[in-house]
Design an enzyme around this catalytic site. Structure first.
Site, short mmCIF file in Angstrom:
data_model
loop_
_atom_site.label_atom_id
_atom_site.label_comp_id
_atom_site.label_asym_id
_atom_site.label_seq_id
_atom_site.Cartn_x
_atom_site.Cartn_y
_atom_site.Cartn_z
CG HIS A 1 52.06 42.24 -29.54
ND1 HIS A 1 52.20 42.87 -30.75
CD2 HIS A 1 53.24 42.46 -28.90
CE1 HIS A 1 53.41 43.42 -30.84
NE2 HIS A 1 54.05 43.20 -29.71
CG HIS B 1 61.34 46.62 -27.23
ND1 HIS B 1 62.02 46.19 -28.35
CD2 HIS B 1 60.03 46.33 -27.48
CE1 HIS B 1 61.18 45.65 -29.21
NE2 HIS B 1 59.96 45.73 -28.71
CD GLU C 1 56.34 45.74 -31.39
OE1 GLU C 1 57.05 45.96 -30.41
OE2 GLU C 1 56.12 44.58 -31.81
CG HIS D 1 60.51 42.36 -32.27
ND1 HIS D 1 60.37 43.53 -32.98
CD2 HIS D 1 59.78 42.54 -31.14
CE1 HIS D 1 59.62 44.38 -32.30
NE2 HIS D 1 59.25 43.80 -31.17
C1 DHB Z 1 56.38 40.36 -26.64
C2 DHB Z 1 56.30 40.90 -27.91
C3 DHB Z 1 57.05 42.02 -28.25
O1 DHB Z 1 56.99 42.62 -29.47
C4 DHB Z 1 57.91 42.59 -27.32
O2 DHB Z 1 58.66 43.63 -27.70
C5 DHB Z 1 57.98 42.07 -26.03
C6 DHB Z 1 57.22 40.95 -25.70
C7 DHB Z 1 55.59 39.15 -26.27
O3 DHB Z 1 54.75 38.69 -27.04
O4 DHB Z 1 55.83 38.59 -25.19
FE FE Z 2 58.19 44.52 -29.50
#
Ligand code: DHB
Ligand code: FE
Length: 280
Positions: free
Chosen positions: A193, A59, A240, A12
């Site tokens: 990530h 978030h 996540e 997302h």
């Molecule tokens: C990014 C990914 C995420 O899941 C999020 O909530 C905010 C930023 C990213 O890759 O920049």
């Molecule tokens: Fe996220």
């Protein structure tokens, strides 16, 4: 009778929403990302779900750190796109399905699974970016959406196993709803990530792809993976992925992989995207 026909998993990433909203999806950086969703857009225009139960995380948009529900269900008639600091995304209001949401809450809570009932909230990139990826830029979203928010922001998040069990409870609840509805369950977020600290930018392709294999073929085993492995191998935000296990728990033990896509780079996150249909 309502039936769960398919599951979708997708990140997302907010920058994907910005690329769509600002007409930049054909730029060389973004083109290969959106190419992975061309099949998905055709598929969903034929699959025509009535309702998407969309498992995502807030978030710090709807919830501040004052109150952080582990699992919450959106029972409202509609949800406005959240202002995440630069104005709300220019996307349609998200229409809920209050009747099915109330039934889900009743069935799941009375099966001893605690959900927080949310009658009013705004929805952030965690929910609207997946809708944009699958449906593009319509005047109105062509589905109703029941948001299920999972805490993966403040320690401790729920285990993969608990998220998987929630998916099974969602399945039983949908199966016992007496309106004819074609229902999909989506899991969002991930894959690897990390947005902060010395390991910011971490991506782990091999681990992600093994995790995807497990999600499709042996989710029971995958659900037992401890948090520490997600953090170590997929970074702090890789957690996540537990939300994808909710989607998987709502499907049959055997599924058909209709679409599987993996791409790096896209902002700071590995884009893993699958569409799974129930097989018997
Ligand atoms: C990014 C990914 C995420 O899941 C999020 O909530 C905010 C930023 C990213 O890759 O920049
Ligand atoms: Fe996220």
């Amino acid at each position: 009778m309502a039936t769960i026909t398919a599951g979708v998993a997708t990140p997302h990433i907010p920058a994907i929403g910005a690329a769509i909203d600002n007409g930049r999806s054909n730029e060389p950086y973004w083109k290969p990302v959106f190419a992975g969703y061309e099949f998905s857009k055709r598929w969903i225009s034929e699959a025509r779900p009535d309702v998407v139960i969309l498992v995502y995380n807030d978030h710090a948009s709807a919830f501040s750190l004052d109150i952080v529900p582990t699992f919450a269900i959106g029972c409202a008639e509609r949800f406005q796109p959240a202002d995440e600091g630069w104005g709300p995304r220019p996307v349609p209001v998200v229409e809920g399905h209050a009747e099915l949401a109330a039934h889900l809450a009743q069935s799941i809570i009375q099966e001893d699974f605690d959900l927080t009932i949310i009658n009013r909230m705004d929805v952030d990139h965690g929910l609207t970016v997946p809708l944009s990826l699958l449906f593009g830029q319509p005047e109105r979203w062509p589905v109703r959406v029941i948001p299920i928010a999972v805490n993966v922001v403040l320690y401790p998040p729920p285990s993969g196993n608990r998220c998987f069990a929630l998916g099974k409870a969602i399945r039983r609840a949908v199966d016992s709803f007496d309106q004819d509805l074609n229902v999909q369950v989506w899991g969002t977020g991930g894959m690897s990530h990390q947005l902060q600290g010395p390991r910011a930018g971490l991506i782990n392709r091999e681990w992600d792809n093994r995790w995807l294999d497990g999600l499709i073929e042996d989710p029971e085993t995958l659900a037992r993976m401890p948090h520490i492995e997600y953090v170590r191998e997929a970074g702090s935000e890789g957690i996540e992925l537990v939300m994808w296990l909710t989607m998987r728990g709502a499907l049959n033990p055997k599924v058909r992989t209709v679409h599987r896509f993996y791409h790096v780079p896209a902002s700071n996150t590995a884009v893993g995207h699958v569409i799974l249909e129930n097989a018997s």
